[in-house]
Scaffold this motif. Structure first.
Motif, PDB file in Angstrom:
ATOM      1  N   PHE A  42      31.386  62.795  47.692  1.00 35.11           N
ATOM      2  CA  PHE A  42      32.006  62.427  48.967  1.00 35.11           C
ATOM      3  C   PHE A  42      32.014  63.622  49.922  1.00 35.11           C
ATOM      4  CE2 PHE A  42      35.683  62.107  51.734  1.00 35.11           C
ATOM      5  CZ  PHE A  42      35.515  60.853  52.281  1.00 35.11           C
ATOM      6  N   LEU A  43      32.483  64.764  49.436  1.00 36.96           N
ATOM      7  CA  LEU A  43      32.625  65.928  50.318  1.00 36.96           C
ATOM      8  C   LEU A  43      31.267  66.438  50.797  1.00 36.96           C
ATOM      9  CD1 LEU A  43      35.511  67.863  48.565  1.00 36.96           C
ATOM     10  CD2 LEU A  43      35.583  66.623  50.720  1.00 36.96           C
ATOM     11  N   GLN A  44      30.284  66.427  49.897  1.00 37.05           N
ATOM     12  CA  GLN A  44      28.939  66.845  50.300  1.00 37.05           C
ATOM     13  C   GLN A  44      28.443  66.012  51.469  1.00 37.05           C
ATOM     14  OE1 GLN A  44      25.852  66.766  47.309  1.00 37.05           O
ATOM     15  NE2 GLN A  44      27.104  68.007  45.964  1.00 37.05           N
ATOM     16  N   ASN A  45      28.614  64.700  51.339  1.00 41.15           N
ATOM     17  CA  ASN A  45      28.086  63.813  52.362  1.00 41.15           C
ATOM     18  C   ASN A  45      28.933  63.804  53.619  1.00 41.15           C
ATOM     19  OD1 ASN A  45      25.618  62.198  51.323  1.00 41.15           O
ATOM     20  ND2 ASN A  45      26.960  62.548  49.577  1.00 41.15           N
ATOM     21  N   TYR A  46      30.216  64.109  53.432  1.00 36.19           N
ATOM     22  CA  TYR A  46      31.112  64.242  54.577  1.00 36.19           C
ATOM     23  C   TYR A  46      30.627  65.388  55.467  1.00 36.19           C
ATOM     24  CZ  TYR A  46      35.369  66.514  56.461  1.00 36.19           C
ATOM     25  OH  TYR A  46      36.281  67.168  57.221  1.00 36.19           O
ATOM     26  N   VAL A  47      30.317  66.514  54.851  1.00 34.24           N
ATOM     27  CA  VAL A  47      29.834  67.652  55.639  1.00 34.24           C
ATOM     28  C   VAL A  47      28.431  67.360  56.184  1.00 34.24           C
ATOM     29  CG1 VAL A  47      29.189  70.082  55.559  1.00 34.24           C
ATOM     30  CG2 VAL A  47      31.262  69.305  54.425  1.00 34.24           C
ATOM     31  N   LEU A  48      27.610  66.712  55.359  1.00 29.09           N
ATOM     32  CA  LEU A  48      26.261  66.360  55.811  1.00 29.09           C
ATOM     33  C   LEU A  48      26.309  65.490  57.066  1.00 29.09           C
ATOM     34  CD1 LEU A  48      23.134  65.820  55.304  1.00 29.09           C
ATOM     35  CD2 LEU A  48      23.887  63.889  53.945  1.00 29.09           C
ATOM     36  N   LEU A  49      27.204  64.492  57.052  1.00 37.24           N
ATOM     37  CA  LEU A  49      27.251  63.558  58.173  1.00 37.24           C
ATOM     38  C   LEU A  49      27.940  64.159  59.384  1.00 37.24           C
ATOM     39  CD1 LEU A  49      28.152  60.334  56.190  1.00 37.24           C
ATOM     40  CD2 LEU A  49      26.001  60.806  57.353  1.00 37.24           C
ATOM     41  N   ALA A  50      29.029  64.903  59.143  1.00 35.35           N
ATOM     42  CA  ALA A  50      29.790  65.433  60.269  1.00 35.35           C
ATOM     43  C   ALA A  50      29.101  66.642  60.879  1.00 35.35           C
ATOM     44  CB  ALA A  50      31.202  65.802  59.825  1.00 35.35           C
ATOM     45  N   GLN A  51      28.363  67.379  60.077  1.00 36.97           N
ATOM     46  CA  GLN A  51      27.660  68.544  60.618  1.00 36.97           C
ATOM     47  C   GLN A  51      26.149  68.287  60.660  1.00 36.97           C
ATOM     48  OE1 GLN A  51      28.977  71.534  61.814  1.00 36.97           O
ATOM     49  NE2 GLN A  51      30.951  70.494  61.820  1.00 36.97           N
ATOM     50  N   THR A  52      25.440  68.787  59.689  1.00 34.91           N
ATOM     51  CA  THR A  52      23.988  68.635  59.731  1.00 34.91           C
ATOM     52  C   THR A  52      23.421  68.791  58.326  1.00 34.91           C
ATOM     53  OG1 THR A  52      21.957  69.697  60.427  1.00 34.91           O
ATOM     54  CG2 THR A  52      23.878  71.075  60.328  1.00 34.91           C
ATOM     55  N   SER A  53      22.216  68.276  58.129  1.00 33.45           N
ATOM     56  CA  SER A  53      21.586  68.452  56.827  1.00 33.45           C
ATOM     57  C   SER A  53      20.724  69.714  56.805  1.00 33.45           C
ATOM     58  CB  SER A  53      20.727  67.231  56.496  1.00 33.45           C
ATOM     59  OG  SER A  53      19.708  67.122  57.457  1.00 33.45           O
ATOM     60  N   ASP A  54      20.528  70.323  57.993  1.00 33.14           N
ATOM     61  CA  ASP A  54      19.676  71.518  58.041  1.00 33.14           C
ATOM     62  C   ASP A  54      20.449  72.742  57.580  1.00 33.14           C
ATOM     63  OD1 ASP A  54      17.839  69.884  59.203  1.00 33.14           O
ATOM     64  OD2 ASP A  54      18.561  70.319  61.232  1.00 33.14           O
ATOM     65  N   PHE A  55      19.686  73.771  57.277  1.00 28.84           N
ATOM     66  CA  PHE A  55      20.318  75.055  57.021  1.00 28.84           C
ATOM     67  C   PHE A  55      20.823  75.615  58.348  1.00 28.84           C
ATOM     68  CE2 PHE A  55      18.391  75.158  52.845  1.00 28.84           C
ATOM     69  CZ  PHE A  55      19.357  75.858  52.148  1.00 28.84           C
ATOM     70  N   MET A  56      22.053  76.133  58.327  1.00 30.30           N
ATOM     71  CA  MET A  56      22.611  76.739  59.529  1.00 30.30           C
ATOM     72  C   MET A  56      22.556  78.254  59.362  1.00 30.30           C
ATOM     73  SD  MET A  56      24.461  74.335  61.456  1.00 30.30           S
ATOM     74  CE  MET A  56      26.198  74.573  61.725  1.00 30.30           C
ATOM     75  N   PRO A  57      22.088  78.969  60.384  1.00 30.37           N
ATOM     76  CA  PRO A  57      22.088  80.425  60.268  1.00 30.37           C
ATOM     77  C   PRO A  57      23.518  80.947  60.305  1.00 30.37           C
ATOM     78  CG  PRO A  57      21.448  79.760  62.459  1.00 30.37           C
ATOM     79  CD  PRO A  57      21.575  78.496  61.673  1.00 30.37           C
ATOM     80  N   PHE A  58      23.819  81.863  59.416  1.00 32.74           N
ATOM     81  CA  PHE A  58      25.175  82.392  59.348  1.00 32.74           C
ATOM     82  C   PHE A  58      25.164  83.786  59.949  1.00 32.74           C
ATOM     83  CE2 PHE A  58      29.135  83.818  57.648  1.00 32.74           C
ATOM     84  CZ  PHE A  58      29.874  82.675  57.445  1.00 32.74           C
ATOM     85  N   PRO A  59      26.044  84.050  60.915  1.00 24.36           N
ATOM     86  CA  PRO A  59      26.034  85.389  61.523  1.00 24.36           C
ATOM     87  C   PRO A  59      26.390  86.446  60.490  1.00 24.36           C
ATOM     88  CG  PRO A  59      28.005  84.179  62.150  1.00 24.36           C
ATOM     89  CD  PRO A  59      27.117  83.197  61.449  1.00 24.36           C
ATOM     90  N   ASN A  60      25.730  87.579  60.546  1.00 30.34           N
ATOM     91  CA  ASN A  60      26.080  88.632  59.609  1.00 30.34           C
ATOM     92  C   ASN A  60      27.333  89.343  60.100  1.00 30.34           C
ATOM     93  OD1 ASN A  60      26.206  90.430  57.619  1.00 30.34           O
ATOM     94  ND2 ASN A  60      24.292  91.501  58.091  1.00 30.34           N
ATOM     95  N   LEU A  61      28.427  89.031  59.427  1.00 29.26           N
ATOM     96  CA  LEU A  61      29.717  89.540  59.895  1.00 29.26           C
ATOM     97  C   LEU A  61      30.014  90.924  59.348  1.00 29.26           C
ATOM     98  CD1 LEU A  61      31.759  86.252  59.404  1.00 29.26           C
ATOM     99  CD2 LEU A  61      30.906  87.175  61.539  1.00 29.26           C
ATOM    100  N   ILE A  62      29.279  91.299  58.301  1.00 28.53           N
ATOM    101  CA  ILE A  62      29.574  92.577  57.668  1.00 28.53           C
ATOM    102  C   ILE A  62      28.680  93.651  58.286  1.00 28.53           C
ATOM    103  CG2 ILE A  62      29.622  93.835  55.503  1.00 28.53           C
ATOM    104  CD1 ILE A  62      29.884  90.998  54.177  1.00 28.53           C
ATOM    105  N   PRO A  63      29.275  94.680  58.885  1.00 27.50           N
ATOM    106  CA  PRO A  63      28.469  95.715  59.543  1.00 27.50           C
ATOM    107  C   PRO A  63      27.718  96.580  58.542  1.00 27.50           C
ATOM    108  CG  PRO A  63      30.791  96.326  59.535  1.00 27.50           C
ATOM    109  CD  PRO A  63      30.722  94.965  58.938  1.00 27.50           C
ATOM    110  N   GLU A  64      26.640  97.192  58.998  1.00 29.74           N
ATOM    111  CA  GLU A  64      25.914  98.157  58.158  1.00 29.74           C
ATOM    112  C   GLU A  64      26.664  99.477  58.205  1.00 29.74           C
ATOM    113  OE1 GLU A  64      23.202  97.859  56.214  1.00 29.74           O
ATOM    114  OE2 GLU A  64      23.200  95.705  56.597  1.00 29.74           O
ATOM    115  N   PHE A  65      27.002  99.996  57.045  1.00 29.40           N
ATOM    116  CA  PHE A  65      27.715 101.280  57.025  1.00 29.40           C
ATOM    117  C   PHE A  65      26.714 102.426  57.103  1.00 29.40           C
ATOM    118  CE2 PHE A  65      30.455  98.526  54.289  1.00 29.40           C
ATOM    119  CZ  PHE A  65      31.413  98.312  55.263  1.00 29.40           C
ATOM    120  N   ALA A  66      27.073 103.411  57.918  1.00 33.91           N
ATOM    121  CA  ALA A  66      26.166 104.542  58.095  1.00 33.91           C
ATOM    122  C   ALA A  66      26.057 105.351  56.809  1.00 33.91           C
ATOM    123  CB  ALA A  66      26.654 105.431  59.228  1.00 33.91           C
ATOM    124  N   PHE A  67      27.199 105.502  56.085  1.00 34.33           N
ATOM    125  CA  PHE A  67      27.158 106.368  54.898  1.00 34.33           C
ATOM    126  C   PHE A  67      26.334 105.761  53.767  1.00 34.33           C
ATOM    127  CE2 PHE A  67      30.893 103.705  54.305  1.00 34.33           C
ATOM    128  CZ  PHE A  67      30.768 103.311  52.987  1.00 34.33           C
TER     129      PHE A  67
END
Lengths: 259, 404, 300
Positions: C112-137
């Protein structure tokens, strides 16, 4: 008289706990033997060990059918033990609750019949005959245990005492020569206990040997020809009801010491 | 007063669900153009929907509690009981409909009907395993795949025909059932479910990756339809032919499962489902009994796999995912575990409804999931509760009175 | 050697994510004896909530760190809410039903939940923003381990410590342990079972949400189906370690992570999932009690 069940130094360990400690026991043809002892003495464990539900850690169990040779049975699976002629009931009733009363008994006939998958599908004359026999034999047992009026009732809807009797009937359907009853009178009212008493005696009169675990001392004393007493996994006494009643060790196990 | 209370509670629940579904139902991101789409009407939909559902759910529960106090047994047995008088005309009517169907409706409709029949048989096969023997098999589709690939590959390599492979596919299904069942059947119920799921996925992944053997994800095409004494048939004739073939197989399955259910073996399965330990103490070999159920279920899946491959003339691993197993399982759950009539009705409902009500087809899997949850919570015995056979004896001590 | 180290750390990162999900399985199993099949979907919903929150906030133009924190918070809150609701709707009514009923209900919930998200959002892969910064060290080691992997390892470690403290020293932790040992007895001595079960679902779901956020950010894309595979693998990890045991779940997760990492690195990456499933099947057949679990003795 030769013993039909011989238990030789049976031991059972659960981790570090010794639930059974080198227990010896013998049962002869056609006798009623009781196994008593305080709660937690290891009585039910003993049943589970000799019927193959637990694998004992030490000792041997032999079964000698009335017309057969003595055979070692430890290590066998529960269904093989039943097939050898030793059937049992359970302390906490374990009926097939969604099945009817008759069907519960019919399950007991399973190991004495042999219709295969193909037989069931094609339903040849052999299968039909066997099926008819299963129903008739099962009904006969229901008459014997006094449940002929509730043939098609669901097992779970039976009153408590009747459920206990149905469990005995189900065990009888496997054609045992030795019947193990685990607290058959537990939770029964005096009327039901009386009926149970009569049933057990009639079974003995047919030549069946019975080993029962029971807390109802009146029932034990009146029924059994011999009694074994256990405490902490050990056998502490054995003998006739009179001997047991006057055995100081037994009194101590049940009542504790005075000081 | 009581009613006001109920409404208040339902309103609260509805608010909770609005909160719960807000991000996923209302907001939609278009990640490439960075546009956010707010769909507020969904919010209203969820609010009203959950309010009504919660009210209805409460009412059902209350009624059930009331009935439950009187007699629990009656609720289980009293539903959907078809009177014996109606039985004959009903059967006659269904026979008539089934026979005329392909001549009245289009090839397309006939095809859908054939699919539904395949699911009827798959449901009945799984019903042996789950419904009767109580073994939750989540990898049932693996045996379906075995059947389908055995036809496709045996035909491709050796040119074997449909009728030759049908028994071979069934046999291979059974063989795989025994091979897989043997090590896993001693596991406890929930572990068994997961292991069978794992096996199902392993088989699919192997089919997907072992290109030399199975032609990988692109699958196998041009699988011949079943032949009729070597005659070439038009597409329409072939469709009708497969349809009647499936009708025949479905009737055969119903016959066999019905016989099995009321046999010595069938009773042993049910006893095993009810209480394993007591069952063994009654002299029933646990492993052997489980294995027969498992293998028999697999046999039917294997057989249907062959039919499926012949019907679609193209197979690839994507037809054999876990979801397929879940669909078949929801047929059994909806119909009632152990109930033949129930499984048949459920298969038709679950397969035909999404086909004919196009609006539903997108929501198909959503509804399947919801059905499984709702059935377990509100009606665990299924649409048609299985009935125990009744025996009648004359009131004498003579037991040879006869069996009804 | 460097390749080995890379695979080792990669396996550990995978293992951390599995551990965050596996803990939910093992805790729920310990308390109510149910394989919560829908747990993988909680993780997926966590990832989706984080994605949606992050995207909306990015359009509002918040700074990246604030976005990370708020998206994480939203993921945890929503996953917990879903976990809590699922238990109330699909499992609580079945507490006294036959053992397979709640499992079937859980499977239904998962679909149910899989299809709920499939129908309400999308079946495609969604790009996820990279929230974690690259550390200089981290620069010198960047070819072996990335910044997001370091964050995953660190966050997982902190989560484990917090969970252990919670279970060992708080009142609710004690109640949870008591319920896991004997539900009836716990009830008799006044433990509020419903509360304990709800809290268990909430904690398990929060951990899964953190896992969802981290892995989505690390891999960079999500879809509605990620929960199913991750769920089964995390379940494998839980069984591997001994289901019901918390240290077991962590240990099993690392073992599974390494197995996958080395097997795909040295043998073949085509069969990545086959390794995990085979491990699952083998463990269940040969040692169903797992590495740290005790074997159950059946009561007659």
């Amino acid at each position: 008289m030769k013993p039909i069940l011989t238990v030789d130094k049976l031991s059972m360990d659960f981790g570090g706990l010794r639930a059974l400690d080198r227990l010896d026991l013998e049962i002869n043809t056609g006798e009623i033997v009781a196994l008593i002892g305080p709660n937690g003495a290891g009585k039910s464990t003993f049943f589970n060990c000799i019927t193959g539900i637990y694998l004992p850690t030490g000792g041997d169990v032999y079964l000698t059918p009335p017309h057969g040779r003595k055979k070692i049975i430890n290590g066998l699976k529960p269904n093989q033990v039943t097939k050898k002629g030793m059937a049992r009931t359970f302390q906490n009733i374990r009926l097939f609750t969604e099945m009817t009363v008759l069907e519960n008994i019919m399950i007991g006939r399973h190991c004495r019949t042999k219709a295969s998958i193909l037989g069931a599908v094609f339903k040849g004359p052999g299968t039909i005959r066997e099926e008819k026999e299963i129903v008739e034999d099962s009904y006969r047992i229901l008459v014997k245990i006094g449940l002929a009026d509730s043939v098609n009732m669901k097992a779970t809807n039976l009153p408590y005492g009747a459920q206990r009797r149905l469990e005995i009937g189900r065990a009888l359907a496997t054609e045992p020569f030795l019947l193990l009853l685990d607290e058959p009178a537990a939770g029964m009212n005096p009327m039901e206990t009386k009926e149970l008493d009569d049933l057990i005696i009639s079974l003995r009169d047919e030549g069946m040997a019975i080993l029962l675990i029971e807390h109802d001392m009146k029932l034990v004393m009146s029924l059994s020809s011999r009694i074994y007493v256990m405490d902490y996994g050990k056998k502490i006494a054995q003998g006739t009801p009179v001997e047991i009643r006057n055995n100081p060790k037994v009194i101590k196990a049940y009542l504790g010491t005075e000081n | 007063m009581f009613f006001v209370n109920e409404i208040k509670k339902s309103l609260l629940i509805s608010c909770w669900f609005i909160f719960l579904t807000f991000p996923i139902m209302v907001i939609r991101i278009n990640p490439y153009e960075e546009i956010v789409d707010y769909r507020w009407n969904n919010l209203i939909l969820v609010g009203v929907g959950s309010f009504i559902l919660s009210l209805v759910g409460r009412a059902v529960q209350r009624r059930r509690e009331k009935i439950g106090q009187n007699d629990t047994d009656q609720t289980a047995g009293s539903t959907f009981r078809i009177a014996t008088k109606m039985y004959v005309p009903l059967v006659a009517l269904s026979v008539l409909v089934i026979c005329c169907f392909p001549f009245v409706f289009s090839t397309y409709q006939t095809n859908i009907m054939t699919t539904a029949l395949i699911y009827v048989v798959l449901g009945l096969g799984l019903n042996i395993v789950v419904g009767l023997a109580g073994l939750l098999d989540l990898g049932y589709v693996a045996f379906y795949a075995v059947g389908a690939y055995s036809y496709a590959l045996l035909n491709y390599h050796f040119g074997l025909g449909f009728w030759t492979v049908l028994p071979i596919g069934a046999g291979l299904g059974a063989l795989f059932g025994i091979l897989l069942g043997f090590p896993v059947l001693r596991l406890r119920g929930d572990y068994l479910a997961i292991v069978t799921l794992g096996f199902g996925e392993i088989i699919r992944l192997i089919l997907e990756n072992w290109n030399d053997f199975s032609f990988g994800p692109s699958g196998i095409a041009n699988i011949p339809r079943p032949s009729f004494f070597g005659m070439e048939m038009s597409l329409q004739a072939a469709t009708i032919y497969i349809y009647f073939l499936m009708v025949g197989l479905a009737v055969f399955t119903v016959f066999v499962v019905n016989r099995l259910q009321h046999s010595r073996i069938g009773r042993a399965w049910i006893a095993l489902r009810e209480d394993e330990i007591a069952c063994q103490a009654m002299g029933i070999d646990k492993t052997k009994t489980k294995l027969t159920a498992f293998a028999l279920g697999a046999t039917w899946a294997g057989m249907m796999g062959v039919v499926f491959a012949a019907k679609t003339t193209f197979i690839n691993p994507a037809s054999f995912t876990f979801l397929e197993s879940a669909i078949i399982l929801s047929i059994v759950v909806l119909g009632g575990m152990g109930s033949i009539l129930g499984v048949i009705i459920a298969a038709f409902i679950l397969i035909l409804l999404p086909e004919y009500l196009r609006a539903f087809s997108d929501y198909r899997m959503l509804l399947f999931g919801a059905t499984m949850v709702m059935m377990m919570v509100f009606r665990p015995q299924g649409l048609v509760a299985p009935r125990r056979r009744c025996y009648q004896f004359r009131k004498t001590d003579d037991p040879a009175a006869g069996i009804k | 050697m460097e390749y080995f180290l890379e695979l080792f750390l990669g396996g550990m990162t995978r293992g951390s994510i599995y551990a965050l999900i596996a803990l939910g399985y093992t805790m729920v199993y310990g308390i109510i004896g149910l394989i919560n099949f829908a747990h993988g979907e909680i993780y997926m919903i966590g990832a989706f909530t984080a994605l949606i929150t992050a995207s909306v906030l990015t359009i509002f133009g918040l700074n990246p760190f604030a976005i990370l924190v708020l998206a994480g918070l939203a993921a945890v809150v929503y996953s917990s809410a879903y976990g809590f609701t699922i238990e109330k709707v699909a499992y609580k009514p079945l507490r006294n039903a036959p053992r397979l009923s709640p499992l079937i209900s859980a499977i239904g919930m998962s679909i149910f939940l899989q299809n709920y998200v499939l129908l309400a959002q999308t079946s495609d892969f969604m790009p996820f923003p990279n929230l974690i910064p690259e550390f200089a060290f981290m620069e010198p080691w960047a070819h072996i381990i990335g910044s997001s992997e370091i964050v995953i390892l660190a966050v997982t470690a902190v989560a484990m410590v917090l969970l252990t403290l919670l279970i060992k020293f708080t009142r609710i932790g004690k109640a949870m342990r008591a319920t896991a040992q004997d539900r009836k007895m716990a009830m008799l001595v006044g433990v509020n079972i419903n509360r304990v079960i709800s809290v268990t679902f909430i904690i398990g779901s929060s951990l899964a949400a953190i896992g969802g956020l981290l892995i989505a950010s690390h891999i960079g894309q999500i879809n509605f189906y990620i929960g199913f595979i991750a769920g089964i693998k995390a379940f494998t990890a839980a069984v591997l370690g001994g289901i019901g045991s918390i240290p077991g779940a962590v240990l099993g997760s690392f073992v599974l992570g390494w197995t996958e990492s080395f097997a795909t690195g040295y043998i073949s990456s085509d069969y990545e999932d086959v390794f995990a499933f085979s491990l699952l099947v083998l463990i269940l057949i040969f040692r169903p009690a797992g590495i740290l679990g005790r074997s159950e003795s059946k009561k007659v």
